[in-house]
Write an enzyme that holds these catalytic residues in place. Structure first.
Site, mmCIF file in Angstrom:
data_model
loop_
_atom_site.group_PDB
_atom_site.id
_atom_site.type_symbol
_atom_site.label_atom_id
_atom_site.label_comp_id
_atom_site.label_asym_id
_atom_site.label_seq_id
_atom_site.Cartn_x
_atom_site.Cartn_y
_atom_site.Cartn_z
ATOM 1 N N ASP A 78 -15.413 -3.620 -0.951
ATOM 2 C CA ASP A 78 -14.984 -3.356 0.416
ATOM 3 C C ASP A 78 -16.222 -3.203 1.285
ATOM 4 O OD1 ASP A 78 -12.421 -3.253 -0.681
ATOM 5 O OD2 ASP A 78 -12.539 -1.096 -1.002
ATOM 6 N N ASP A 85 0.858 -1.187 0.000
ATOM 7 C CA ASP A 85 0.000 0.000 0.000
ATOM 8 C C ASP A 85 0.888 1.229 0.000
ATOM 9 O OD1 ASP A 85 -2.039 -1.791 0.197
ATOM 10 O OD2 ASP A 85 -2.710 -1.191 2.193
#
Length: 236
Positions: free
Chosen positions: A129, A8
């Site tokens: 998500d 990330d």
């Protein structure tokens, strides 16, 4: 089942968030390309890279670094975060990425998703998500009206082949994945389901394999040393 080490990126650095909170950032490295090489050398078959700046802003803020990773590695790389138009998809795929992940844009712009699937087929994945069972968007800072399974069924009907399914409540917490949610998703769609969020040890990975998912993204547990990538790959 494929294990996807996660990188990330915020401000060009390797970071991890807790439960998607941008106010709770831990930096694990200044060079994402070196980190990518490390995971490849440990036997990774596929890499998962997220532009967290892009997820929040809606623009690909770290595209150059991500394409450098793709060009450096011999294994395929998938990426998501801030990909809101066909031009960005084309830039990434022509720049060497193996797969592009659409998140917010897949929720808000079905026409673009349909166009992308028609043009790029299985090179398009959709990130789902979930926050309390509902699909979250805009870097996890807003929640839509869809349940995760409802949305997955809809995008499957449009031609989607792969989803990345994240339980936000477990993400970055090292408290174990939501096995029931992953099992429910895998049983309700014929998609390749890549599980994400909460993996804390090797047992979690083995347990996830039993739910029927085709892949698992492992992030924080790799960086803390809770999971040894070589051992995990051998175990599954």
């Amino acid at each position: 089942m494929i294990i996807y080490p996660a990188i990330d990126i915020i401000d060009g650095k390797c970071v991890r968030l807790q439960q998607g909170s941008y106010s709770d950032v831990t930096v694990f490295g200044d060079n994402p390309v070196d980190m990518a090489r490390k995971w490849e050398s440990f036997g990774a078959r596929y890499l998962h890279v997220v532009d967290l700046d892009g997820a929040r802003s809606g623009k690909s803020e770290n595209a150059e670094i991500i394409m450098q990773i793709a060009k450096t590695l011999k294994i395929p790389v998938q990426t998501g975060g801030g990909i809101r138009n066909i031009e960005t998809i084309e830039t990434y795929l022509s720049g060497g990425l193996g797969r592009v992940i659409l998140g917010t844009s897949a929720v808000n712009n079905r026409e673009m998703l349909i166009e992308a699937l028609k043009e790029y087929k299985d090179k398009i994945a959709v990130g789902i998500d979930a926050k309390d069972g509902k699909v979250a968007i805009h870097g996890w800072e807003k929640t839509s009206d869809f349940t995760a399974v409802e949305f997955a069924r809809e995008i499957e009907s449009l031609g989607t082949k792969t989803i990345i399914y994240t339980d936000i409540s477990r993400d970055g917490m090292l408290k174990g994945p939501n096995l029931q949610a992953m099992k429910e998703m895998a049983e309700n769609v014929a998609l390749n389901v890549i599980a994400s969020g909460g993996v804390s040890n090797l047992t979690d990975i083995v347990d996830l394999k039993q739910t029927g998912v085709s892949g698992v993204i492992v992030g924080k547990a790799l960086y803390t040393g809770n999971v040894n990538l070589k051992e995990a790959i051998e175990a599954i």
